[in-house]
Design a protein around this motif. Sequence first.
Motif, PDB file in Angstrom:
ATOM      1  N   THR A 290     -10.733   8.919  22.561  1.00 47.60           N
ATOM      2  CA  THR A 290      -9.666   9.070  21.577  1.00 47.60           C
ATOM      3  C   THR A 290      -8.767  10.258  21.833  1.00 47.60           C
ATOM      4  O   THR A 290      -7.812  10.476  21.086  1.00 47.60           O
ATOM      5  CB  THR A 290     -10.271   9.217  20.180  1.00 47.60           C
ATOM      6  N   HIS A 291      -9.050  11.076  22.818  1.00 48.35           N
ATOM      7  CA  HIS A 291      -8.145  12.187  23.122  1.00 48.35           C
ATOM      8  C   HIS A 291      -6.777  11.649  23.518  1.00 48.35           C
ATOM      9  O   HIS A 291      -6.644  10.577  24.109  1.00 48.35           O
ATOM     10  CB  HIS A 291      -8.706  13.036  24.256  1.00 48.35           C
ATOM     11  N   ARG A 292      -5.719  12.425  23.201  1.00 52.54           N
ATOM     12  CA  ARG A 292      -4.375  11.974  23.494  1.00 52.54           C
ATOM     13  C   ARG A 292      -4.170  11.812  25.001  1.00 52.54           C
ATOM     14  O   ARG A 292      -4.719  12.546  25.815  1.00 52.54           O
ATOM     15  CB  ARG A 292      -3.370  12.985  22.949  1.00 52.54           C
ATOM     16  N   ARG A 293      -3.369  10.796  25.378  1.00 47.31           N
ATOM     17  CA  ARG A 293      -3.097  10.542  26.792  1.00 47.31           C
ATOM     18  C   ARG A 293      -1.891  11.375  27.228  1.00 47.31           C
ATOM     19  O   ARG A 293      -0.860  11.354  26.601  1.00 47.31           O
ATOM     20  CB  ARG A 293      -2.808   9.063  27.026  1.00 47.31           C
ATOM     21  N   ILE A 294      -2.060  12.133  28.288  1.00 43.28           N
ATOM     22  CA  ILE A 294      -0.966  12.934  28.829  1.00 43.28           C
ATOM     23  C   ILE A 294      -0.902  12.739  30.331  1.00 43.28           C
ATOM     24  O   ILE A 294      -1.736  12.054  30.932  1.00 43.28           O
ATOM     25  CB  ILE A 294      -1.137  14.419  28.455  1.00 43.28           C
ATOM     26  N   HIS A 295       0.083  13.329  30.982  1.00 49.14           N
ATOM     27  CA  HIS A 295       0.315  13.079  32.414  1.00 49.14           C
ATOM     28  C   HIS A 295      -0.859  13.521  33.274  1.00 49.14           C
ATOM     29  O   HIS A 295      -1.542  14.494  32.982  1.00 49.14           O
ATOM     30  CB  HIS A 295       1.568  13.834  32.864  1.00 49.14           C
ATOM     31  N   ALA A 296      -1.057  12.820  34.339  1.00 46.70           N
ATOM     32  CA  ALA A 296      -2.144  13.143  35.258  1.00 46.70           C
ATOM     33  C   ALA A 296      -1.753  14.329  36.132  1.00 46.70           C
ATOM     34  O   ALA A 296      -0.584  14.585  36.413  1.00 46.70           O
ATOM     35  CB  ALA A 296      -2.454  11.937  36.137  1.00 46.70           C
ATOM     36  N   ILE A 297      -2.778  15.085  36.541  1.00 48.83           N
ATOM     37  CA  ILE A 297      -2.547  16.209  37.444  1.00 48.83           C
ATOM     38  C   ILE A 297      -2.301  15.678  38.862  1.00 48.83           C
ATOM     39  O   ILE A 297      -3.020  14.821  39.348  1.00 48.83           O
ATOM     40  CB  ILE A 297      -3.780  17.130  37.454  1.00 48.83           C
ATOM     41  N   ARG A 298      -1.281  16.175  39.456  1.00 50.18           N
ATOM     42  CA  ARG A 298      -1.031  15.818  40.859  1.00 50.18           C
ATOM     43  C   ARG A 298      -1.865  16.743  41.745  1.00 50.18           C
ATOM     44  O   ARG A 298      -1.790  17.959  41.651  1.00 50.18           O
ATOM     45  CB  ARG A 298       0.447  15.948  41.187  1.00 50.18           C
ATOM     46  N   SER A 299      -2.625  16.140  42.617  1.00 54.89           N
ATOM     47  CA  SER A 299      -3.585  16.918  43.396  1.00 54.89           C
ATOM     48  C   SER A 299      -2.912  17.942  44.286  1.00 54.89           C
ATOM     49  O   SER A 299      -3.526  18.931  44.696  1.00 54.89           O
ATOM     50  CB  SER A 299      -4.451  15.976  44.242  1.00 54.89           C
ATOM     51  N   GLY A 300      -1.633  17.741  44.632  1.00 55.74           N
ATOM     52  CA  GLY A 300      -0.991  18.674  45.544  1.00 55.74           C
ATOM     53  C   GLY A 300      -0.496  19.945  44.891  1.00 55.74           C
ATOM     54  O   GLY A 300      -0.056  20.858  45.583  1.00 55.74           O
ATOM     55  N   LEU A 301      -0.531  20.031  43.531  1.00 54.34           N
ATOM     56  CA  LEU A 301      -0.055  21.241  42.876  1.00 54.34           C
ATOM     57  C   LEU A 301      -1.009  22.383  43.149  1.00 54.34           C
ATOM     58  O   LEU A 301      -2.220  22.220  43.149  1.00 54.34           O
ATOM     59  CB  LEU A 301       0.052  21.020  41.370  1.00 54.34           C
TER      60      LEU A 301
ATOM     61  N   TYR B 141      -8.750  24.278  21.803  1.00 62.34           N
ATOM     62  CA  TYR B 141      -8.782  23.969  23.225  1.00 62.34           C
ATOM     63  C   TYR B 141      -9.472  22.626  23.478  1.00 62.34           C
ATOM     64  O   TYR B 141     -10.242  22.122  22.650  1.00 62.34           O
ATOM     65  CB  TYR B 141      -9.488  25.076  24.006  1.00 62.34           C
ATOM     66  N   GLN B 142      -9.173  22.054  24.627  1.00 65.08           N
ATOM     67  CA  GLN B 142      -9.914  20.929  25.165  1.00 65.08           C
ATOM     68  C   GLN B 142     -10.136  21.201  26.648  1.00 65.08           C
ATOM     69  O   GLN B 142      -9.424  22.000  27.266  1.00 65.08           O
ATOM     70  CB  GLN B 142      -9.194  19.610  24.946  1.00 65.08           C
ATOM     71  N   PHE B 143     -11.132  20.520  27.219  1.00 63.20           N
ATOM     72  CA  PHE B 143     -11.534  20.880  28.578  1.00 63.20           C
ATOM     73  C   PHE B 143     -11.924  19.631  29.356  1.00 63.20           C
ATOM     74  O   PHE B 143     -12.238  18.582  28.796  1.00 63.20           O
ATOM     75  CB  PHE B 143     -12.699  21.874  28.545  1.00 63.20           C
ATOM     76  N   GLY B 144     -11.893  19.772  30.656  1.00 63.27           N
ATOM     77  CA  GLY B 144     -12.239  18.670  31.543  1.00 63.27           C
ATOM     78  C   GLY B 144     -11.940  19.057  32.972  1.00 63.27           C
ATOM     79  O   GLY B 144     -12.105  20.222  33.362  1.00 63.27           O
ATOM     80  N   THR B 145     -11.469  18.085  33.743  1.00 65.59           N
ATOM     81  CA  THR B 145     -11.087  18.354  35.119  1.00 65.59           C
ATOM     82  C   THR B 145      -9.728  17.734  35.406  1.00 65.59           C
ATOM     83  O   THR B 145      -9.304  16.787  34.728  1.00 65.59           O
ATOM     84  CB  THR B 145     -12.118  17.797  36.111  1.00 65.59           C
ATOM     85  N   ALA B 146      -9.052  18.258  36.418  1.00 69.90           N
ATOM     86  CA  ALA B 146      -7.712  17.781  36.738  1.00 69.90           C
ATOM     87  C   ALA B 146      -7.735  16.321  37.170  1.00 69.90           C
ATOM     88  O   ALA B 146      -6.845  15.538  36.834  1.00 69.90           O
ATOM     89  CB  ALA B 146      -7.101  18.643  37.843  1.00 69.90           C
ATOM     90  N   THR B 147      -8.768  15.933  37.912  1.00 71.60           N
ATOM     91  CA  THR B 147      -8.823  14.554  38.399  1.00 71.60           C
ATOM     92  C   THR B 147      -9.684  13.651  37.541  1.00 71.60           C
ATOM     93  O   THR B 147      -9.534  12.430  37.578  1.00 71.60           O
ATOM     94  CB  THR B 147      -9.355  14.533  39.837  1.00 71.60           C
TER      95      THR B 147
ATOM     96  N   GLY C  93     -10.226  14.117  34.013  1.00 73.58           N
ATOM     97  CA  GLY C  93      -9.727  13.982  32.654  1.00 73.58           C
ATOM     98  C   GLY C  93     -10.487  14.818  31.638  1.00 73.58           C
ATOM     99  O   GLY C  93     -11.390  15.581  31.958  1.00 73.58           O
ATOM    100  N   VAL C  94     -10.091  14.652  30.387  1.00 83.16           N
ATOM    101  CA  VAL C  94     -10.688  15.376  29.266  1.00 83.16           C
ATOM    102  C   VAL C  94     -12.107  14.878  29.032  1.00 83.16           C
ATOM    103  O   VAL C  94     -12.354  13.671  29.014  1.00 83.16           O
ATOM    104  CB  VAL C  94      -9.851  15.176  27.985  1.00 83.16           C
ATOM    105  N   ILE C  95     -13.032  15.807  28.833  1.00 87.51           N
ATOM    106  CA  ILE C  95     -14.398  15.402  28.493  1.00 87.51           C
ATOM    107  C   ILE C  95     -14.874  16.017  27.183  1.00 87.51           C
ATOM    108  O   ILE C  95     -15.956  15.688  26.706  1.00 87.51           O
ATOM    109  CB  ILE C  95     -15.386  15.755  29.614  1.00 87.51           C
ATOM    110  N   GLY C  96     -14.085  16.900  26.586  1.00 87.76           N
ATOM    111  CA  GLY C  96     -14.510  17.497  25.329  1.00 87.76           C
ATOM    112  C   GLY C  96     -13.419  18.327  24.701  1.00 87.76           C
ATOM    113  O   GLY C  96     -12.410  18.656  25.319  1.00 87.76           O
ATOM    114  N   GLY C  97     -13.616  18.668  23.451  1.00 89.57           N
ATOM    115  CA  GLY C  97     -12.665  19.490  22.718  1.00 89.57           C
ATOM    116  C   GLY C  97     -11.527  18.668  22.151  1.00 89.57           C
ATOM    117  O   GLY C  97     -11.629  17.459  21.971  1.00 89.57           O
ATOM    118  N   GLY C  98     -10.439  19.363  21.834  1.00 94.39           N
ATOM    119  CA  GLY C  98      -9.269  18.685  21.297  1.00 94.39           C
ATOM    120  C   GLY C  98      -9.323  18.462  19.815  1.00 94.39           C
ATOM    121  O   GLY C  98      -8.462  17.789  19.247  1.00 94.39           O
TER     122      GLY C  98
END
Length: 854
Positions: free
Chosen positions: A3-14, A109-115, A117-122
């Motif tokens: 149910t966390h909000r959907r936002i843009h994906a992290i581009r791996s090259g950043l 805060y919410q937390f997760g990984t760039a590739t 996604g969100v795994i908690g918080g929010g």
Amino acid sequence: MNTHRRIHAIRSGLTAALLSIVFVGITPVDAGPPLIRDAYLLQLSPDSVLVRWRVDDTFPTDPIVEYGTDPASLTTLVTGTVAVPPSNLSERDHTVTLTGLTPGTTYYYQFGTATGGVIGGGTSAYRFTTPLPAGTAFPFSAWIVGDSGDGNDNQLAVRDAMFAATEGAGPDLFIHVGDIAYSNGTDQQYTEYFFDVYGEILRRSPIWPTMGNHDASSSTSATQFGPYFEAFVLPTAGELGGVASGTRAYYSFDHQNVHFISIDTAEGDLEPPSNMLDWLALDLASTLADWVVVFFHHPPYTKGSHDSNDGTDSGGRLVLAREEVVPILEAGGVDLVLSGHSHGYERSMLIDGAHGYGTSPDFATPATPVLIADGHVFDSGDGDPNGDGAYTKTPGLVADGAVYVVGGHGGRETGGNGGHPAMAFDEIEHGSCLLRVDGDLLWLENVRIDSSVTDRFVISKGAAIHRIVETIEGGGRIRRTPDRPLYEDGQTVTLTAEPAPGWIFDGWAGAVTGIMSTTMVTLSADAPVTAQFLPASAGGFIAFNDLAWRLGQRDENITKITSPIGGSGFPSSGELVDRASGLATGVTLTVEGGTYDGGDHALDLSGGPLPGVDAWDVFDGHVTAHGCISYIASPSPTGDLRLILTGLDPSSRYDLVLYGHRNYYGWDRAVLVTLEDSIGFLNASSVGIDNPEPGSGGALFSGPGDPSTRLPSDNPAGYVARFIEVDPGSDGEVRLVCTYDGDSGNPWRGKYANALRVVESPMPTGTSFRRGDPNGTGSPDIGDVVHILSYIFLGSPLDCLESGDISVDGALTIGDPINLLGYLFAGGPPPAPPFPSCGAVAGGVGCAFYPSCP
């Protein structure tokens, strides 16, 4: 889908640098490995914090945290690092450091990984509040837990008792005084018995630990290796205040105006030569904080499950703590020492120099009279402002004593008999401690496993000299703002009486009097304050109904009954709830007829009720915005609005007050309110300050026997129709019918904001009324003053109005409660003898209306 909000994906090259500046967001995961350890906070400072969590080794290794001051707008993104815990190579600790924070600010805060996604918080449960800069005096709390157990029921109940004591808010800091995970402090035991148990606290309160002997079973201080050191990232370089220790085994930090120090008594060197003791002395000498609090595992004074008078207990570490550590603490001006290890709660007097007695290896502390005679007890009282008085210390004076607390009762089995000669209080029961600091006051409470507070002491370093002595009659509590045990001369404190479920507030007595639940007292001396509560079942109820209030309206304990938008004639009903207790009353209100809007469609009228008029006072200040009955589509009776009350008690009497507001001011007559199906009532629509608009003439009716009240159209603040002493009859049902008739150009049209108040007054049985005793207790008391004031200013019913006529002048005015107060407290004349025609209740009804009697 998460149910966390959907936002843009992290581009791996950043790059990581770009990610720390530009918000690009995290995409919620659809599925993945569960969290092994939920997010927890470390090293919270005025401008930074560490967020850490643990997942298994299949999860992506690019941790990221999004945060912001609005849980719906987490717009700042930071990346972090991943570490493989040597104790568990199949798992990964993700750590993200947030910097550049604003002091004194709440972040979400919410937390997760760039590739991944969100795994908690929010949600609002994932938040933290940065402290103010070091040296700032601002209230905060810390939860003290020791020897917390193995996930057993006692450990869970101790945790829940803390939540009950803090009303779910939790502490600002979480301090653990050792033996964090039984029985050997393994990696899995930390996960199950610490992080799983305290997850709700750890995600919003930073953890500050010290190592216990059971933690040392799997961790080693000298190498900083093992599950303890893998779980906790602690300051080593003095980055959060104090002197750099160079090790996570012992450290210090500042939190506002308090300097905290953690030392290692489980494995650290407790006798010279000792790097730790040298650092401790240097760190104490370097701080200028108002308060100094030290915590470690092994208590210098105890007779719980361990005995500090036994030099062989715990390998001699209890004696070494007293003989080698305590002198350094005293020389450094420490105020409070916290420890665990001994499974119970023990708390000392204000002491100094209580060491060095006897011979090696015990150096046993002698009896209390010897300590007092030798000048080592600075204050032998209980430290409670409501007992022997708070402990006082002089700011800047080092040799001024300290209090020692043993808090090893967090869940593990308790033991011992207590009775250590240095202790002012002991209790071998499960529990935990809440420490609070507010400026020049520090106080600690022992919260037992059953949520009761069994001990409290206060240390004062300032001019806080007055106290509020609380007395509760009945079920309820007093909330103070600001919440302190002592106050300075001239300080004003707001007191709010909060009834327990099933009780209603019945007035103040003592240093403050009155009938409003919130009052204020200015301290010029100690103030005894009594809050009086009555059982809701015995005292009746007060219920507010909400007929389509605007969104955002204050709505605590208001019965909301709102017809569907555009639902002409559609009935809507609900059970009224008591305003004070929130309990169901057994009375059902059904709304029929009319077409009216609710919620978003409510009017926001420019003219509204103001404090001091009935539309405000009768509804307890809740008439701040308006729902509306939008229009009546057809003539009466089809277009009438009907408010039907069922389930009324035939042995009770009821006051019904309807507030009406209109938005077209040119009408001749706006609404006719008629009471139906009652076998007895009084129309009191002109009583007191009802309908106060100058020149309006007030509500129109023919007298107290008129079942109808016409609310005129020329008062933009609205009008109140009031029927009192309503007898519902044996069927327990009455109706209020609202008939609308506008001007000739707009027949049967109108917009109103409406609210209904229902007050139940159970009839006394066999009460003998006398003048000065309107509450029928048999003699005049302060409760009678409250009852008279309630009638004059709030319209609350009196069973016999003449019983409140103290001055015998044929009217109830403010002079009557003043005269009664004079009799009760100033030696004034007593109320006149009982009036002859109202000496007893007639037929269970009492005086029908003033001034006549049955």
